[in-house]
Design a protein around this motif. Structure first.
Motif, PDB file in Angstrom:
ATOM      1  N   PRO A 597       8.294  23.977  12.917  1.00  0.00           N
ATOM      2  CA  PRO A 597       9.136  24.949  13.636  1.00  0.00           C
ATOM      3  C   PRO A 597       8.943  26.378  13.151  1.00  0.00           C
ATOM      4  CG  PRO A 597      10.464  23.640  12.118  1.00  0.00           C
ATOM      5  CD  PRO A 597       9.112  23.010  12.159  1.00  0.00           C
ATOM      6  N   ARG A 598       8.346  26.592  11.972  1.00  0.00           N
ATOM      7  CA  ARG A 598       8.107  27.962  11.549  1.00  0.00           C
ATOM      8  C   ARG A 598       7.112  28.669  12.449  1.00  0.00           C
ATOM      9  NH1 ARG A 598       6.017  27.887   5.773  1.00  0.00           N
ATOM     10  NH2 ARG A 598       5.197  25.858   6.412  1.00  0.00           N
ATOM     11  N   GLY A 599       6.377  27.878  13.244  1.00  0.00           N
ATOM     12  CA  GLY A 599       5.410  28.483  14.139  1.00  0.00           C
ATOM     13  C   GLY A 599       6.009  29.042  15.406  1.00  0.00           C
ATOM     14  N   TYR A 600       7.229  28.605  15.784  1.00  0.00           N
ATOM     15  CA  TYR A 600       7.821  29.102  17.029  1.00  0.00           C
ATOM     16  C   TYR A 600       9.245  29.610  16.851  1.00  0.00           C
ATOM     17  CZ  TYR A 600       9.083  24.096  16.905  1.00  0.00           C
ATOM     18  OH  TYR A 600       9.514  22.850  16.530  1.00  0.00           O
ATOM     19  N   ALA A 601       9.820  29.426  15.678  1.00  0.00           N
ATOM     20  CA  ALA A 601      11.149  29.993  15.418  1.00  0.00           C
ATOM     21  C   ALA A 601      10.995  31.405  14.854  1.00  0.00           C
ATOM     22  CB  ALA A 601      11.918  29.109  14.443  1.00  0.00           C
TER      23      ALA A 601
END
Length: 617
Positions: A597-601
């Motif tokens: 999720p660090r890629g889209y949050a």
């Protein structure tokens, strides 16, 4: 300056009352000023005396004790001539390094064995004082001992900045309309209040009604305290009592009551409004003659909710009066003409319009159905108010039919159902657990919170060992809270029932609730990315967008996270807020299982700058 020179200088200065009177008399057409008058130059540095160079400023309790010690002998025996006592008091205050607020607090606590003499001294100080300190003492004395004859003097001297607040306090005990007008006058240089003050001051009820009808009463213009001032200054109760009342005025009366019941403030303004019962009675009695509209339905439903389980429940009702009003509102809002209003909202309408319509439909059904159920000792209700009012969704508790949080705490809302119900916080075990039921609107660190210890003892659940501030917002002692005992089976059933009822929610919030529940059950979905859930719900600025907050800290997956080490906070805003909540949650869980999720949050801060998902901190 020698004593004779000082007396001559003081004698040449006009009193603050005379100064304000002269300024008021010079106003065009006798209008009230647009804001209060600045204090004369010679008084502006006299809030406190300067402490000695080698001393530390006094703490509040030290300042209060010093003020009491200095003023007590003078106020205990004012003497036959107020003038001589006033001069002694002026000199004593000039030596005190304390603020006017502390002086007023000290006067409030002192014994006044000779009340007529103390009243005469207060009047003398208000009319003749040339400095703010002595006039503040006079106002504090009239707050305790004033009579209706003092209202004109209080209204005038309160026009001097720095004296408005104590003058309003003294007036509220004698003439609430005059107090409200003075308070509004102090605000009349902004937000279009000047026109309202002019209309309310002229004594013409028609002008007052017209001004009130035209006043913008949306939440951005009118907070709870302003709503009460408008109701009192306009003489709202007398306006709605008339034989013929403009329906638009009734609409505004309803909105003012709703605004006063809104608890996003430091105290409940509806409980401070002395005419609330009278206005409620007149409005509900006339509501049946109003044309059904969606906006009116929302206002009347808001009033019914507050009568049922909010602050308005605590107004000084006669026996059965509140229940009769609720019955009348229930009969009206469930009638075919009113009940079908939400169904007329087009499916293509904006989300806020559809949300309000769904709220009216669902809340009407739940509210009046709940009133038909037998009332147990404990009733838990999740209440979402009119979306337009922007109040948080809260968990309300009725103990023996009385609303717990407004009556025993009074400073804010019950916590959300996610916090108290979904989390299992209120579940009772043999291990006592302290639970925070409500927090002050301004945070616990400022004005406190309401805590209770929940424990299971055999076949009973006990709520005991309450913690809360020692005073209600109005300064009075709160009612005693004993240990409440509930049948354990009935208690669990009530928690289950309240947790199952989700009709108060809306798609974006329901998505957040379901997502939070799934991630509590399956923490590994975030842990595999060295992350853990901090919150799932709706955006505070956009209630139609679901957000997921999570914390990234290296080592969470392996169970070796350094709690003092680097961390990052992320927020993921889920798209498509109107989809089916369960389908949206399933899609979100699939993505969390597959993609870091660090890629889209969005990174919202932490101990280090954000890093790419495939890079260790």
């Amino acid at each position: 300056m020698s004593a004779p020179e000082e007396r001559q200088t003081l004698a040449s200065r006009p009193s603050l009352y005379a100064y304000a009177r002269a300024r008021l008399d010079a106003e065009p057409d006798g209008r009230t000023p647009a804001g209060c008058y600045p204090a004369p130059e010679h008084t502006r540095s006299q809030d406190t005396a300067d402490p000695p160079d080698d001393s530390e400023p006094l703490r509040y309790h030290e300042a209060l004790a010093a003020a009491r010690d200095a003023l007590a002998p003078l106020l205990a025996a004012p003497g036959d001539t107020p003038g001589s006592t006033a001069e002694s008091l002026r000199r004593r205050l000039a030596e005190l390094p304390v603020s006017r607020r502390v002086v007023a607090a000290a006067v409030a606590e002192l014994a006044l064995p000779d009340e007529p003499a103390a009243r005469a001294l207060g009047r003398h100080l208000v009319r003749t004082g040339t400095e703010t300190g002595p006039v503040t003492v006079g106002l504090a004395l009239l707050l305790r001992l004033g009579e209706p004859a003092d209202v004109p003097s209080l209204r005038v001297v309160g026009l001097v900045r720095g004296l408005t607040t104590p003058a309003v306090s003294a007036l509220e005990r004698l003439d609430r309309r005059a107090a409200a007008l003075l308070q509004l006058t102090s605000q009349a240089d902004r937000d279009g209040v000047r026109a309202l003050v002019d209309a309310f001051s002229c004594g013409d009820r028609r002008a007052a009604a017209t001004a009130l009808i035209e006043a913008p009463l949306d939440i951005g213009h009118v907070r709870p305290a302003r709503a009460r001032l408008l109701a009192e200054a306009s003489g709202l109760a007398a306006l709605v009592r008339r034989d013929r009342v403009d329906p638009r005025l009734l609409d505004q009366a309803g909105r003012l009551l709703v605004r006063m019941a809104n608890r996003q403030d430091y105290r409940s303004e509806i409980l401070r409004y002395a005419d609330a019962v009278e206005v409620y009675e007149a409005l509900v009695r006339r509501a049946c003659a109003l044309e059904p509209t969606g906006r009116r339905g929302a206002v009347l439903l808001s009033l019914a909710l507050d009568l049922h389980s909010g602050s308005s429940h605590l107004l000084p009702w006669q026996e059965g009066q509140r229940e009769q009003l609720l019955d009348a509102l229930g009969g009206l809002l469930t009638s075919p003409e009113w009940a079908t209003l939400p169904d007329r909202v087009d499916a293509t309408a904006p989300p806020a319009v559809r949300h309000r319509a769904a709220w009216v439909r669902g809340t009407t059904d739940r509210l009046f159905a709940s009133r038909a159920r037998p009332a147990g000792r404990l009733r838990i209700e999740v209440v979402a108010t009119d979306p337009v009012e922007r109040e948080p969704v809260e968990t309300r508790f009725l103990l023996d039919g009385r609303p717990l949080v407004p009556e025993a705490f009074g400073r804010g809302f019950g916590h959300s159902p996610e916090h108290l119900l979904d989390s299992g916080e209120l579940r009772a075990t043999e291990e006592p657990r302290e639970v925070q039921l409500a927090e002050a609107w301004c945070t616990e660190g400022c004005c406190g919170a309401l805590w209770v210890t929940v424990v299971r003892e055999g076949d009973e659940v006990v709520w005991r060992d309450w913690r809360r501030p020692p005073r209600l917002p109005d300064g009075t002692e709160p009612p005693r809270l004993p240990a409440y005992r509930f049948d354990a089976t009935a208690y669990d059933a009530e928690l289950d029932r309240a947790g199952r009822e989700t009709g108060w929610s809306w798609p974006a919030r329901e998505t957040g609730r379901l997502l939070a529940g799934e991630l509590r059950r399956r923490p590994e979905l975030l842990a595999r990315w060295d992350a853990r859930l901090t919150h799932a719900g709706v955006d505070t600025r956009d209630p139609y967008t679901t957000v997921l907050w999570f914390l990234y800290r290296p080592g969470i997956f392996e169970g070796e996270a350094d709690e003092d080490g680097p961390w990052l906070q992320f927020v993921w805003r889920l798209p498509d807020g109107d989809g089916d909540p369960r389908e949206r949650v399933a899609a979100a869980l699939r993505r969390l299982a597959e993609d870091d999720p660090r890629g889209y949050a969005e990174c919202r801060g932490g101990s280090r700058p954000p890093v790419p998902p495939d890079t260790a901190i």
